[in-house]
Design an enzyme around this catalytic site. Structure first.
Site, short mmCIF file in Angstrom:
data_model
loop_
_atom_site.label_atom_id
_atom_site.label_comp_id
_atom_site.label_asym_id
_atom_site.label_seq_id
_atom_site.Cartn_x
_atom_site.Cartn_y
_atom_site.Cartn_z
N GLN A 88 3.16 -5.55 31.84
CA GLN A 88 1.89 -5.77 30.92
C GLN A 88 1.00 -4.53 31.44
OE1 GLN A 88 2.84 -5.35 27.76
NE2 GLN A 88 0.98 -5.10 26.52
N HIS B 166 -0.41 -1.81 32.43
CA HIS B 166 -1.62 -0.61 31.52
C HIS B 166 -2.56 -0.55 31.71
CE1 HIS B 166 1.34 0.33 27.97
NE2 HIS B 166 1.36 -1.21 28.11
N GLU C 254 -1.05 -10.56 21.39
CA GLU C 254 -1.15 -9.73 20.72
C GLU C 254 0.09 -8.91 20.77
OE1 GLU C 254 -1.53 -4.65 22.22
OE2 GLU C 254 -1.93 -6.21 23.59
N HIS C 255 0.86 -9.39 22.01
CA HIS C 255 2.43 -10.02 21.77
C HIS C 255 3.13 -11.19 22.59
CE1 HIS C 255 1.01 -5.51 23.53
NE2 HIS C 255 2.13 -5.20 22.80
N ASP D 296 7.67 -1.09 22.81
CA ASP D 296 6.67 -0.45 22.60
C ASP D 296 7.15 0.44 22.12
OD1 ASP D 296 4.41 -2.18 24.04
OD2 ASP D 296 5.22 -1.83 25.83
N HIS E 296 -23.36 -9.73 -19.90
CA HIS E 296 -21.73 -9.85 -19.91
C HIS E 296 -21.08 -10.82 -21.37
CE1 HIS E 296 -22.58 -9.53 -15.60
NE2 HIS E 296 -21.56 -9.05 -15.51
#
Length: 451
Positions: free
Chosen positions: A273, A276, A342-343, A376, A435
């Site tokens: 990870q 990245h 996220e993960h 991924d 209304h």
């Protein structure tokens, strides 16, 4: 190598946990000042402004924004057959996973003669951004295009930065992936200018005499796809004009593990990870100090062997990464829910049962044989996921992203008459008598009241 955060013996509340846990920060607001003039210029001058910005920032100016079909076909023809086959396999798995998501419309009978139904309608036109830069991301093409296609989106365009070494077109692997998916419209434009061009489009006359291309590029209704802080800032600026998926922050992984996990596996998952981006977050949450030390040692011993070792080191040594020690697995679950990664990998005894208790995560990877790199590329799930804790309230990219839920209300005369007193009473309570009169006029003559 990794920083330790020892929460054993503490009783931190949710708010304090969110403030204390390691997390990367991206100041999108700070980028707005640099991005706003680009967005405004593209809105006014179309392709000329977009190409000017690309030349200024990236030193590249393609001859047209739209990539010629011959260039795209050539990209697929020259692609390594092994990569082409891998892309085909990933596409097949993604289609299987996303086709199962399509919701069925439902009809609810509220009263005899009165129904409310929901209908899922695809977005008409979507712009999908695929970043360039440190790496090539054909997987991002797949992850954006497949759910849009499975949702039934009417038309779509992929935008990706032009590359000087490839004739001013996006990377050939990106183009090849588009061809495999049947995408015919690809724009050679990146950064904030790509977002703006997708949002506002361009007429053939835009920028005439100022470097425009004479192309008519239709605007989109929604923009999805990850990018850097400038792309994110541009998405924030145009989100009143178009829909967006999210404001993506740095990518992140959290691993919830006990001493039954393999420290080598966890070390590689944290390293993978981190490669990245220097701002990527890699966090281990464990109740075992011995296991934490073993993982830390494996990370230090192994990260130097990766091609991206310098980037990995910067990410792992940053304040966004670290090892969090907790008293027990119960506290570990509370910590990962507060973090909302996220993960999230769960590598514990009875991992399925533990994973089922997690409430906040973009995607949950269960056990030693479901690592994040599987998601991924080829798990069949989507890798465009909520970051920066937004998994507490948001979901990853899916077929649902590209659908709108439209209500249809269908009442007959008897059904409306039956509920009319309720509507009139509520309208009067809110001092909106017209209304109520709109309802009453269907059953009463209101002329006398008007005189």
């Amino acid at each position: 190598m990794l920083t330790y955060l020892d929460l054993r013996g503490t009783e931190l509340g949710t708010a304090e946990l969110r403030r204390t846990l390691p997390r990367g920060e991206v100041d999108v607001a700070a980028a707005i000042g640099a991005v706003a003039p680009v967005v405004e210029d593209v809105a006014a001058r179309g392709t000329a402004a977009a190409l000017d910005a690309g030349q200024r920032f990236d030193g590249v100016r393609p001859s047209t924004v739209r990539v010629p079909s011959a260039v795209m076909r050539e990209a697929l023809e020259s692609l390594d057959p092994e990569v082409a086959e891998a892309l085909r396999t990933a596409i097949e798995r993604l289609r299987a996973g996303h086709s199962a998501q399509h919701p069925a419309g439902k009809v609810a009978e509220i009263a005899p003669g009165g129904t409310v139904s929901e209908r899922w309608i695809p977005i008409e036109r979507v712009g999908l951004y695929v970043p360039g830069g440190r790496a090539v991301y054909p997987s991002s093409v797949l992850m954006n295009v497949v759910p849009a296609q499975e949702a039934g989106v009417g038309s779509l365009v992929v935008a990706s930065p032009p590359q000087a070494e490839f004739g001013g077109w996006p990377h050939p692997t990106i183009l090849a992936a588009c061809v495999l998916l049947g995408v015919e419209e690809v724009w050679a434009v990146g950064g904030a200018q790509a977002v703006a061009l997708m949002a506002y489009g361009s007429d053939a006359s835009d920028g005439e005499g100022e470097g425009g291309t004479g192309e008519t590029l239709e605007p989109v209704d929604m923009i999805t796809g990850p990018g850097n802080v400038f792309v994110t800032a541009a998405k924030r600026l145009v989100r009143s004009e178009v829909g967006i998926d999210s404001e993506a922050g740095p990518t992140e992984i959290a691993v919830l593990a006990d001493d039954s996990a393999d420290p080598v596996h966890v070390a590689y998952d944290l390293i993978s990870q981190a490669e990245h981006d220097p701002m990527a977050a890699s966090v281990l949450v464990t109740d075992s100090e011995e296991f934490a030390a073993a993982v830390d040692a494996e990370v230090a011993a192994r990260y130097t062997h990766t091609v991206n070792a310098e980037r990995v080191a910067e990410a792992l040594e940053g304040r966004q990464s670290g090892i969090v020690l907790v008293d027990d697995l119960e506290e570990g679950l509370r910590v990962v829910d507060a973090y909302a990664a996220e993960h999230l990998e769960v590598q514990t005894r009875d991992a399925r049962a533990v994973a089922a208790r997690v409430r906040n995560a973009g995607a949950i990877f269960v056990g030693a044989y479901s690592p994040v790199p599987l998601g991924d590329y080829a798990a069949g799930s989507n890798h465009v996921l909520p970051t920066s804790g937004s998994a507490r309230h948001s979901s990853g990219l899916s077929v649902y992203t590209f659908l709108r839920n439209v209500y249809t209300i269908d009442y007959d005369e008897a059904a409306l008459k039956e509920i009319a007193p309720t509507i009139v009473a509520l309208a009067d309570a809110e001092q909106l008598p017209a209304h109520g009169e709109a309802i009453r006029s269907r059953f009463e003559d209101l002329t006398a009241e008007e005189q």
